[in-house]
Each structure stands twice: as structure tokens, then as C-alpha cells.
Design a protein around this motif. Structure first.
Motif, PDB file in Angstrom:
ATOM      1  N   GLY A  40     -29.156 -20.857  43.477  1.00  0.00           N
ATOM      2  CA  GLY A  40     -30.210 -20.813  42.469  1.00  0.00           C
ATOM      3  C   GLY A  40     -30.116 -21.956  41.492  1.00  0.00           C
ATOM      4  O   GLY A  40     -31.130 -22.516  41.056  1.00  0.00           O
ATOM      5  N   ALA A  44     -32.948 -24.745  40.712  1.00  0.00           N
ATOM      6  CA  ALA A  44     -33.391 -24.991  39.339  1.00  0.00           C
ATOM      7  C   ALA A  44     -33.248 -26.470  38.987  1.00  0.00           C
ATOM      8  O   ALA A  44     -34.121 -27.059  38.348  1.00  0.00           O
ATOM      9  CB  ALA A  44     -32.585 -24.132  38.371  1.00  0.00           C
ATOM     10  N   THR A 400     -32.082 -12.148  40.058  1.00  0.00           N
ATOM     11  CA  THR A 400     -33.448 -12.628  40.285  1.00  0.00           C
ATOM     12  C   THR A 400     -34.460 -11.814  39.487  1.00  0.00           C
ATOM     13  O   THR A 400     -35.427 -12.354  38.943  1.00  0.00           O
ATOM     14  CB  THR A 400     -33.790 -12.559  41.781  1.00  0.00           C
ATOM     15  OG1 THR A 400     -32.832 -13.332  42.521  1.00  0.00           O
ATOM     16  CG2 THR A 400     -35.180 -13.117  42.046  1.00  0.00           C
ATOM     17  N   SER A 403     -34.056 -12.788  35.841  1.00  0.00           N
ATOM     18  CA  SER A 403     -34.477 -14.191  35.707  1.00  0.00           C
ATOM     19  C   SER A 403     -34.082 -14.784  34.350  1.00  0.00           C
ATOM     20  O   SER A 403     -34.947 -15.134  33.536  1.00  0.00           O
ATOM     21  CB  SER A 403     -35.997 -14.323  35.902  1.00  0.00           C
ATOM     22  OG  SER A 403     -36.368 -13.949  37.186  1.00  0.00           O
ATOM     23  N   LYS A 405     -33.289 -17.229  31.420  1.00  0.00           N
ATOM     24  CA  LYS A 405     -33.831 -18.556  31.148  1.00  0.00           C
ATOM     25  C   LYS A 405     -32.695 -19.538  30.836  1.00  0.00           C
ATOM     26  O   LYS A 405     -31.818 -19.250  30.030  1.00  0.00           O
ATOM     27  CB  LYS A 405     -34.797 -18.514  29.962  1.00  0.00           C
ATOM     28  CG  LYS A 405     -35.992 -17.592  30.170  1.00  0.00           C
ATOM     29  CD  LYS A 405     -36.927 -18.128  31.236  1.00  0.00           C
ATOM     30  CE  LYS A 405     -38.170 -17.239  31.355  1.00  0.00           C
ATOM     31  NZ  LYS A 405     -39.094 -17.709  32.402  1.00  0.00           N
ATOM     32  N   ALA A 437     -36.311 -20.542  34.986  1.00  0.00           N
ATOM     33  CA  ALA A 437     -35.921 -19.163  35.286  1.00  0.00           C
ATOM     34  C   ALA A 437     -34.963 -19.170  36.470  1.00  0.00           C
ATOM     35  O   ALA A 437     -35.286 -19.690  37.544  1.00  0.00           O
ATOM     36  CB  ALA A 437     -37.154 -18.314  35.604  1.00  0.00           C
ATOM     37  N   SER A 439     -32.847 -17.878  39.587  1.00  0.00           N
ATOM     38  CA  SER A 439     -32.918 -16.904  40.673  1.00  0.00           C
ATOM     39  C   SER A 439     -31.634 -17.006  41.489  1.00  0.00           C
ATOM     40  O   SER A 439     -30.858 -17.947  41.327  1.00  0.00           O
ATOM     41  CB  SER A 439     -34.139 -17.164  41.566  1.00  0.00           C
ATOM     42  OG  SER A 439     -34.045 -18.437  42.170  1.00  0.00           O
TER      43      SER A 439
END
Length: 482
Positions: A40, A44, A400, A403, A405, A437, A439
Motif C-alpha cells: 500500500g 501511495a 483498507t 484508510s 490519511k 489514503a 490501503s
């Protein structure tokens, strides 16, 4: 016989089997969670690089800006005509300058595209427009009369006057925005590829030198532009044909023009500041980078991996935790789980002295006893793997669903397209920040790794327990009888 005995022994020792399986499950679940969160983080980071830098490709080719020559500061200057009207005089001037890196010859685009491993390449020109407009207010001259006489001189008079200027001044507004020159024949690659046209349309392949523009959503909102609006840059009128919305964040490019128009504005005929490159194989990016740098001297090739090193903020901190601390933590927990499983299996074997000694007295060879112990451990390992996969998937789904930030910052970069790979000395400094966000995607590779760890845990525990069982003798069973 093997299956019947295995089922009976596991049913008889449910608690011990469950403890071993749970120990392995926790270690495997942690490995799945760390791998998923790390994946993730990578996603990102890719979003940050694509949206903030407008990379949208595998690499870019630029050239560092040289230091200004003597007598040239490289800074914008503005000149206004002097006017003698008594009323206010409105003045306006645009200063268009290339930004990012040193301009490259357009012919280099074809040369880069011809390099081995390059799928396609397009050129782009990054400009900065500084607009100064306002007005001068002319002062009014007024005379003041003195009450003193001026005697004794020829032509003397009884009084004199002293002129004074009152009022006057200047009021000017400075507005700076970025302009990107786009190769309209290939818009799948380059600065406009990371945005979607949400109103109007984009350029057609035939509009290579048309006086048309696509403007960014934020810039359009700020200046109240819509499809059909017109504006001027250095006296040339452009018509807005589309509004572009970036995929992930506000783009630093405000206005997109056909490349030839941008070259005309920036007095950079047949010049580009950035060459966007797409590799034929994403796994060979480093090789392609080395090839371009070797064959085209004086250029700087920047990849996503290079830009990733400049990402800071909570995204970078979390990424470091996931890749370093998380990795070592998962290894430590997994090793502890394997060790506990092995020790518990060995301890269980020690408590079954009479059982294994009797089996050997009945004719079971050592290898059969070992196989029986390893079989039980493998079942425990697979059970632990199933529980671990379930726990890991639940943890990844939770991440997830929540989520969290994360903030990503990319330090001092130039505005517009030059802010990314095209950045170089002499560019304007800007702080790019965005929220991502997080995940935790779980891949098939991660699941396969979990199954492999479960099998490995079972084998390790079974090997230690089987070795212990194989050393038992029938006489040990007789000694254990009370």
C-alpha cells in the motif's frame, strides 16, 4: 494406518495442537499485514509521484540549467513606455521564461526514442509567465507664493513662487502562472496524461500550432474561465477549449498549449525542457536509464525510484516503518513462533515416551515414528497457516476500511512541469503537499508466502520432534512404567 493414528493423536491433544497452530498463525498474520501495508505504501508513493510531478511515465530526460553569464542575472525585467497624458495611464506587460532545466533541441526526442529499451518519447516545454499590470498616476504641480520681497537685484520683484508636485504614484499587480507546451500528437505521454478533461475537449492531432488552450481546474476557478473564454499571453489571444482535472491532486501546471505555440511564446523554437520516456519493459528501467545517459551526454535521466527518495512527511515515515522496522519485527515474531512450535512439539514427544517405545517394541522403525511426528506437525502448521491467512486478511481489510490519511511532501521543486523530473537550478521553489489514503492490498504472492511459511513451520517443528522420537528405545517405555 498412518491417517487413522494421526487423526486419533491430534484429537487427543487438541489443546497442544491449538497452541502450536496459534503461535504460527500470529507470526504468519504479521508477515501478511506487513507485506500488504508495504504494498500500500508503494501504491501511495506512486500516486504522489504521478500527481505531484505529473510523471505518468517511466522516466524523464532533462539538462541542468547553466549559471547566468556575466551581465545577465536571468531574472525577469519589465519596461514600460513613458506617457505624457494628464490622466491615469494603464500599463501591462508579460514576461515569458522557460523553467525547469536548460532547453534541449527537439531533435533529441527522436534520438531518445531510438534508444534500446525505449517504447516512446515525447518532448514538452515548461514556461513561467509573470504578468505585471497596473497604472501610473501623474502628479499635479502647484506653486506656493512667498510673502518676502526680493530687493536689491536687477529686475527685482516684490515676491517669488516655489513649484511643488502633489499626488501621483503607481499601483501594479503581479501574477505568475505556469504554462506547459504539449505534444498534441501523443497526449498519452507527457504533462497532460495525468489529468482528465472534465469539461470541453482536449487538443486534436491537427492542432499543432492552434491558438487554443486547456486550463487546470484550480486556475480556471481562480480566474473564472470556462470553455469558450479567452485570455492573452504577450498579446496573443487564446481560446479555452477544455478544463483539465488532475487524477489525484491539484496540478502545478495552470495552462496547457500546443508545443509550437509554447515555443513561440518562450522564444524557444525547436526547443524542449523535458523529454518524457516510456520503457518497453518496466523491469528494465535502470538499464534504459544507463543507456540514455551513456549515449546522450550532458543529460539527466530521472526515474520514479529517484523521485521516491525525495518524498517526506508521514508517508515516508510509515513507509520506513513498514519496510525496515516491520520487516525485522515480522522476522523476529516468525522465528519465535517457529521456535515455540518446535519446543512444544519436542516437549509433547517427551511426554509420549511410553507410546513411542511401545510402538518400536511392536516393530515400528525409527523412520516411521519420525514420519508420524512430522505428519502431526505438518497438520498443525497448515492449521496455523489457515488461521494466519484469515487473521492477516482481516488486518489488511481493516487497514483498507479505515484508510488512514498520510501526508506526502516533496521539498523544493519548481512550479509546473519543471517541478518534477525537469527540475533544475534557477527554477522557482515550491512546496508540494498532498494527502493519500492508505490501503493494504493482499496479493497472491503474499498468500503463497504465507502457505510456504506454514509448511516450513510444520517441517521445522516436526524435524525437531521427529529427531527426539527417533532416539527413543523400547527400554525407555519400560522405565516409564510406574
Amino acid at each position: 494406518m498412518f491417517g487413522i493414528y494421526l487423526k486419533r493423536e491430534l484429537s487427543r491433544r487438541k489443546k497442544a495442537a491449538l497452541v502450536i497452530a496459534l503461535g504460527l498463525a500470529l507470526g504468519i498474520a504479521l508477515v501478511i499485514t506487513v507485506n500488504s501495508v508495504s504494498a500500500g505504501m508503494t501504491q501511495a508513493q506512486d500516486k504522489v509521484l504521478q500527481s505531484l510531478y505529473g510523471l505518468g511515465t517511466d522516466m524523464t530526460v532533462t539538462k541542468a540549467r547553466t549559471a547566468p553569464t556575466s551581465g545577465s542575472s536571468g531574472r525577469p525585467n519589465f519596461q514600460f513606455d513613458a506617457k505624457s497624458e494628464d490622466d491615469d495611464s494603464t500599463q501591462s506587460s508579460d514576461r515569458v521564461m522557460t523553467q525547469g532545466g536548460q532547453a534541449l533541441a527537439s531533435s533529441l526526442v527522436a534520438k531518445v526514442a531510438a534508444q534500446q529499451g525505449v517504447s516512446s518519447a515525447v518532448g514538452a516545454l515548461s514556461l513561467n509567465v509573470t504578468k505585471v499590470d497596473g497604472s501610473f498616476t501623474q502628479g499635479k504641480a502647484k506653486s506656493s507664493t512667498s510673502g518676502q520681497s526680493n530687493q536689491g537685484g536687477p529686475g527685482g520683484s516684490s515676491g517669488g513662487s516655489m513649484p511643488q508636485v502633489q499626488g501621483g504614484g503607481a499601483s501594479f499587480d503581479v501574477n505568475s502562472y505556469s504554462v506547459g507546451g504539449v505534444d498534441v500528437t501523443d497526449q498519452d505521454l507527457g504533462p497532460l496524461s495525468t489529468s482528465k478533461i472534465t469539461s470541453g475537449r482536449t487538443f486534436t492531432a491537427a492542432e499543432t500550432n492552434a491558438k487554443l488552450a486547456v486550463v487546470g481546474k484550480s486556475y480556471a476557478k481562480e480566474n473564472k474561465y470556462k470553455v469558450g473564454s479567452t485570455f492573452k499571453i504577450s498579446g496573443t489571444k487564446y481560446t479555452v477549449i477544455g478544463i483539465a482535472t488532475p487524477d489525484s491532486s491539484d496540478s502545478t501546471t495552470d495552462v496547457y498549449l500546443p508545443l509550437k505555440q509554447a515555443q513561440t511564446l518562450g522564444d524557444a523554437k525547436n526547443k524542449v525542457t523535458t523529454i518524457y520516456v516510456k520503457a518497453t519493459d518496466s523491469k528494465q528501467i535502470d538499464t534504459v536509464k544507463a543507456t540514455i545517459q551513456k549515449n546522450i551526454s550532458g543529460t539527466t535521466v530521472t526515474t520514479s525510484a529517484d523521485l521516491a527518495e525525495t518524498v517526506s512527511g508521514s508517508l515516508s515515515t510509515a513507509s520506513d516503518l513498514a519496510t525496515s522496522v516491520g520487516k525485522w519485527l515480522s522476522i523476529a515474531v516468525l522465528a519465535a513462533a517457529f521456535l515455540v512450535a518446535a519446543l512444544l512439539t519436542s516437549s509433547a514427544v517427551s511426554r509420549r515416551v511410553r507410546e513411542f517405545g511401545t510402538l518400536k517394541a511392536l516393530g515400528w522403525p525409527s523412520r516411521r515414528v519420525t514420519r508420524q511426528v512430522v505428519g502431526e506437525s505438518m497438520v498443525n502448521g497448515l492449521l496455523g497457516g489457515a488461521l494466519g491467512i484469515g487473521l492477516g486478511l482481516a488486518a489488511a481489510y481493516t487497514v483498507t476500511a479505515i484508510s488512514p490519511k498520510l501526508t506526502a511532501q516533496l521539498g523544493s521543486t519548481g512550479g509546473g512541469m519543471g517541478g518534477g523530473p525537469g527540475g533544475g537550478p534557477g527554477q522557482q521553489s515550491a512546496q508540494n503537499t498532498m494527502e493519500i489514503a492508505l490501503s493494504a492490498p493482499v496479493s497472491a504472492t503474499t498468500i503463497a508466502l504465507a502457505v510456504g511459511l506454514a509448511v516450513a513451520g510444520g517441517l521445522i517443528a516436526g524435524a525437531m520432534g521427529g529427531w527426539r522420537a527417533s532416539r527413543m528405545r523400547p527400554a525407555d517405555a519400560l522405565r516409564s512404567v510406574s
